[in-house]
Design a protein around this motif. Structure first.
Motif, short mmCIF file in Angstrom:
data_model
loop_
_atom_site.label_atom_id
_atom_site.label_comp_id
_atom_site.label_asym_id
_atom_site.label_seq_id
_atom_site.Cartn_x
_atom_site.Cartn_y
_atom_site.Cartn_z
N LEU A 1 52.39 -143.91 31.50
CA LEU A 1 53.68 -143.56 32.09
C LEU A 1 53.74 -143.97 33.55
CD1 LEU A 1 56.42 -142.14 32.18
CD2 LEU A 1 55.18 -139.97 32.50
N ASP A 2 52.72 -143.62 34.30
CA ASP A 2 52.68 -143.91 35.73
C ASP A 2 52.73 -145.41 35.98
OD1 ASP A 2 52.30 -142.93 38.47
OD2 ASP A 2 50.30 -143.83 38.35
N GLY A 3 51.97 -146.17 35.19
CA GLY A 3 51.96 -147.62 35.34
C GLY A 3 53.28 -148.26 34.96
N LEU A 4 53.91 -147.78 33.89
CA LEU A 4 55.20 -148.33 33.48
C LEU A 4 56.27 -148.08 34.53
CD1 LEU A 4 55.29 -147.36 29.69
CD2 LEU A 4 55.19 -149.68 30.62
N LEU A 5 56.22 -146.92 35.17
CA LEU A 5 57.23 -146.59 36.17
C LEU A 5 57.14 -147.49 37.41
CD1 LEU A 5 57.37 -142.69 36.03
CD2 LEU A 5 59.15 -144.31 35.39
N ARG A 6 56.00 -148.13 37.61
CA ARG A 6 55.88 -149.07 38.72
C ARG A 6 56.84 -150.25 38.54
NH1 ARG A 6 50.57 -150.36 41.07
NH2 ARG A 6 49.42 -148.45 41.35
N ASP A 7 57.14 -150.58 37.30
CA ASP A 7 57.85 -151.83 37.01
C ASP A 7 59.26 -151.63 36.47
OD1 ASP A 7 55.70 -153.48 37.78
OD2 ASP A 7 54.70 -153.06 35.89
N VAL A 8 59.78 -150.41 36.56
CA VAL A 8 61.14 -150.17 36.08
C VAL A 8 62.11 -150.35 37.24
CG1 VAL A 8 62.74 -148.48 35.12
CG2 VAL A 8 60.39 -148.60 34.29
N PRO A 9 62.95 -151.38 37.20
CA PRO A 9 63.93 -151.54 38.28
C PRO A 9 64.98 -150.44 38.21
CG PRO A 9 64.28 -153.18 36.55
CD PRO A 9 63.00 -152.45 36.21
N ALA A 10 65.29 -149.88 39.36
CA ALA A 10 66.24 -148.76 39.39
C ALA A 10 67.58 -149.08 38.75
CB ALA A 10 66.42 -148.28 40.83
N ASN B 1 66.12 -142.87 40.68
CA ASN B 1 65.02 -143.07 41.63
C ASN B 1 63.69 -143.04 40.89
OD1 ASN B 1 63.25 -143.18 43.74
ND2 ASN B 1 63.60 -141.08 44.40
N PHE B 2 63.00 -144.18 40.82
CA PHE B 2 61.73 -144.24 40.13
C PHE B 2 60.58 -144.57 41.07
CE2 PHE B 2 64.94 -144.71 37.01
CZ PHE B 2 64.51 -143.85 36.01
N ALA B 3 60.83 -144.49 42.36
CA ALA B 3 59.77 -144.71 43.34
C ALA B 3 59.09 -143.37 43.62
CB ALA B 3 60.34 -145.31 44.61
N MET B 4 58.48 -142.79 42.57
CA MET B 4 57.98 -141.42 42.66
C MET B 4 56.47 -141.35 42.85
SD MET B 4 60.82 -139.79 42.27
CE MET B 4 60.54 -138.11 41.75
N MET B 5 55.78 -142.48 42.72
CA MET B 5 54.33 -142.41 42.79
C MET B 5 53.84 -143.01 44.10
SD MET B 5 52.91 -145.59 40.63
CE MET B 5 51.71 -145.81 41.92
N LYS B 6 52.68 -142.54 44.52
CA LYS B 6 52.09 -143.06 45.75
C LYS B 6 51.42 -144.39 45.47
CE LYS B 6 49.94 -140.17 48.38
NZ LYS B 6 48.93 -139.24 48.90
N GLU B 7 51.81 -145.41 46.20
CA GLU B 7 51.15 -146.70 46.07
C GLU B 7 49.80 -146.65 46.76
OE1 GLU B 7 51.97 -149.33 44.46
OE2 GLU B 7 54.02 -148.87 43.84
#
Length: 498
Positions: A474-483, A490-496
Motif C-alpha cells: 500500500l505504502d509503495g503504491l501510494l508513492r505513484d498515484v497521481p493526485a 492528497n496522497f503525499a502522506m508518507m515520509k520520503e
C-alpha cells in the motif's frame, strides 16, 4: 543488540516429527518446563548501554505451531525473577514476540541469564530460533535484548523490511513480503535500490543457486523444486521483475501446478475448496508470468481460476473466503478474504494487454469495492470481519483492501466513486503506520488462520512480516498515484526517506 545463546535445554527430548525440518540455515531449540526449561546466556563481559529508555526482550518462532491450546512461554532470569509471558497462539516460523523490560529487569537478565519455560501440556511445542545464517537481518530472529529504539518507526520499518528480518515461510506469507519489496523496487531512487537488493536477498535464501527452490512450507515440511499448494505460488510473481530464464525449473513447477489445478477444477468441480486467496496467490501469478513468458496455458489457467470464483464466492454484501467441498461457507466478510479477492483481480488485471482483461473481472471488482468502502471502519481500519466491528481493527486485511483499491485506480477503474469514499486508502495507510513498533515490526495483525473463526474473532493480534509486506504494498503504491486520478485527493502522506 545483545544476543543470548542456549546453555542448556531439552533439544534431544523433543525430536522433530518425521519429514519435518527447521528452515535452512537456522537452528531452533525447543522449550520445555521444569528441568527441560531452555536456559540462555549472553556473551561474557557484555554491558547494558547507558541512558536507555527501557529495554526489549525478543524471541522468534522457529517451528510451526498447531493444536487446540495457546502455548504461553514464561520468561524469568536465571535466578527466578519473573520478566513476563510471551502470549503465543498458533504461531508460524519467523513470527517475533517481544516483552518490555525495565532497566533493572534487563540488568538482572544480563547478569543471571534467561530461562524460558512452557506449560506442562505444551512441552517442546514451541521452538525458537537460536542460530541464524550470517546474512544481514537474519540475526533479528535470535533471542536478544536491546534498548527500546527511539529512531523514527518508519525508518526502522524500512530497515526490517529491506533485509532478511522480513523472512516468512515460502507461501502466501513470504509472497506478501515479496510483493511489498517488489512494489518499492519499481522506482529509481535509494528506497527502490534497497528494495531490489532485499528482494534478491530473499530469493537467494530460498534458491541460493538461482535454480533449485528449497524451502520449508508453513507446516515446517522441507520441499525441493515443488509447489505444495495454491498458497505457495504468490512469491513466484516477483520473478517477473528479476532476470528471468524461461527454462527456470521454478517456473516449470509453478506452471505445472497452476495448469493442474485449473484442469482439476474443470473436470472435478467438487474436489477442492474454492477460496478467495487463490485469486491472489495462484491466479494472479499465473496471469502475470503467463504474459511475461508468453505461455497461454498459464494465462488460461489464471483466468479460469478467477472466473469460477467470482460467482461462487461473491453475493451482494457477502463475500465468502472459503466455499468448502461440502457446500458450507466459512470466513464470510473476513477482511483478509476480501483483500485476497480484490488484490487477485486488480493485480492480475494490470498484466493484461489493452482491453484484454475480462469485463466480468472489472464488474466484480467494482461491485465489491462499492460495498467495502461503505463498511464501518474503526479508527480508519476495517475490522477483522468487516461487517462486525466488535471483532476489532485488523491491519493486514485493511492494507490489502486499500492496496487493491489503489491498484484499481491505476488501471482507470473506480472513477465513478466519490473522493470521500476513495480517501479511505490514505486513512488506512496512516492508521496502519501507528501500529509500527519501535523496532519497525507491524503489529495489529490477526494470526494466520489455524484455529478457525474463533481465533480471528477474539481480538488476538500479532507482529507479522506478512502484514509488513501488505503495508509496504500500500505504502509503495501510494508513492505513484497521481493526485488528479482522485480529483485532487492528497496522497503525499508518507515520509520520503533514502
Amino acid at each position: 543488540m545483545i544476543f543470548f545463546r542456549p546453555s542448556s535445554g531439552p533439544a534431544s527430548s523433543f525430536p522433530l516429527p518425521e519429514g519435518h525440518a527447521i528452515h535452512p540455515g537456522f537452528t531452533a531449540t525447543p522449550i520445555g518446563c521444569g528441568p527441560n526449561a531452555l536456559r540462555l546466556t549472553p556473551p561474557r563481559g557484555t554491558a547494558l548501554p547507558a541512558a536507555a529508555n527501557g529495554f526489549r526482550l525478543a524471541i522468534a518462532i522457529g517451528y510451526d505451531i498447531r493444536g487446540n491450546q495457546p502455548t504461553p512461554i514464561r520468561a524469568t532470569t536465571g535466578m527466578g525473577r519473573p520478566l513476563g509471558i510471551f502470549d503465543i497462539r498458533f504461531a508460524c516460523p519467523f513470527e517475533p514476540f517481544i516483552l518490555d523490560l525495565t532497566g533493572d529487569e534487563a540488568a538482572a537478565a544480563l547478569a543471571n541469564g534467561l530461562v524460558l519455560s512452557s506449560e506442562p501440556h505444551a512441552e517442546g511445542v514451541v521452538r525458537i530460533f537460536t542460530s541464524a545464517p550470517g546474512s544481514p537481518g537474519a540475526e533479528r530472529f535470535l533471542p536478544s535484548l536491546y534498548p527500546t529504539p527511539s529512531r523514527d518507526r518508519y525508518l526502522e520499518f524500512q530497515d526490517r523490511l529491506f533485509s532478511l528480518a522480513s523472512l516468512h515461510p515460502f507461501s502466501w506469507l513470504e509472497g506478501c513480503v515479496m510483493e511489498g519489496l517488489s512494489t518499492y523496487a519499481q522506482r529509481e531512487d535509494a528506497v527502490a535500490k534497497r528494495a531490489r537488493a532485499a528482494l534478491t536477498q530473499h530469493w537467494d535464501y530460498f534458491s541460493s543457486d538461482g535454480v533449485t527452490l528449497r524451502y520449508c512450507d508453513p507446516r515446517s515440511t522441507l520441499r525441493v523444486n515443488e509447489v505444495y499448494g495454491h498458497e505457495c505460488a504468490l512469491p513466484f510473481v516477483t520473478l517477473a521483475s528479476l532476470p528471468l530464464d524461461p527454462n527456470d525449473v521454478r517456473l516449470h513447477a509453478l506452471e505445472a501446478y497452476a495448469v493442474m489445478r485449473n484442469t482439476r477444477e474443470i473436470t472435478q468441480p467438487g474436489a477442492d475448496d474454492y477460496t478467495t486467496e487463490a485469486c491472489y496467490t495462484l491466479a494472479y501469478p499465473a496471469i502475470a508470468l503467463g504474459y511475461r513468458l508468453g505461455r497461454e496455458r498459464l494465462i488460461e489457467a489464471g483466468i479460469g481460476l478467477i472466473e469460477r470464483r467470482i460467482p461462487k464466492l461473491w453475493r451482494p454484501g457477502r463475500l465468502t473466503q472459503s466455499l468448502r467441498t461440502d457446500g458450507s461457507r466459512a470466513f464470510v466478510n473476513w477482511a483478509r478474504g476480501v483483500a485476497w479477492f480484490l488484490l487477485g483481480i486488480s493485480r492480475a488485471a494490470a498484466h493484461f494487454p489493452d482491453s484484454a482483461c475480462p469485463e466480468e473481472f472489472r464488474r466484480a471488482f467494482e461491485e465489491v469495492s462499492e460495498w467495502i468502502v461503505r463498511q464501518p471502519r474503526v479508527n480508519g481500519l476495517w475490522s477483522c470481519f468487516v461487517d462486525a466491528p466488535e471483532t476489532g481493527p485488523e491491519i493486514s486485511g485493511s492494507c490489502g483492501i486499500a492496496a487493491a483499491l489503489v491498484s484499481a485506480v491505476q488501471l482507470g477503474w473506480l472513477g465513478h466513486l466519490p473522493e470521500s469514499d476513495l480517501a479511505c486508502v490514505c486513512e488506512v495507510r496512516n492508521a496502519a503506520a501507528s501500529y509500527l513498533t519501535p523496532e519497525g515490526w507491524l503489529g495489529g495483525v490477526s494470526q494466520i488462520n489455524r484455529d478457525g473463526e474463533r481465533l480471528q474473532r477474539n481480538g488476538y493480534r500479532v507482529l507479522s512480516q506478512m502484514g509488513m509486506g501488505l503495508f509496504g504494498l500500500l505504502d509503495g503504491l501510494l508513492r505513484d498515484v497521481p493526485a488528479p486520478l482522485y480529483r485532487g485527493g492528497n496522497f503525499a502522506m508518507m515520509k520520503e526517506t533514502a
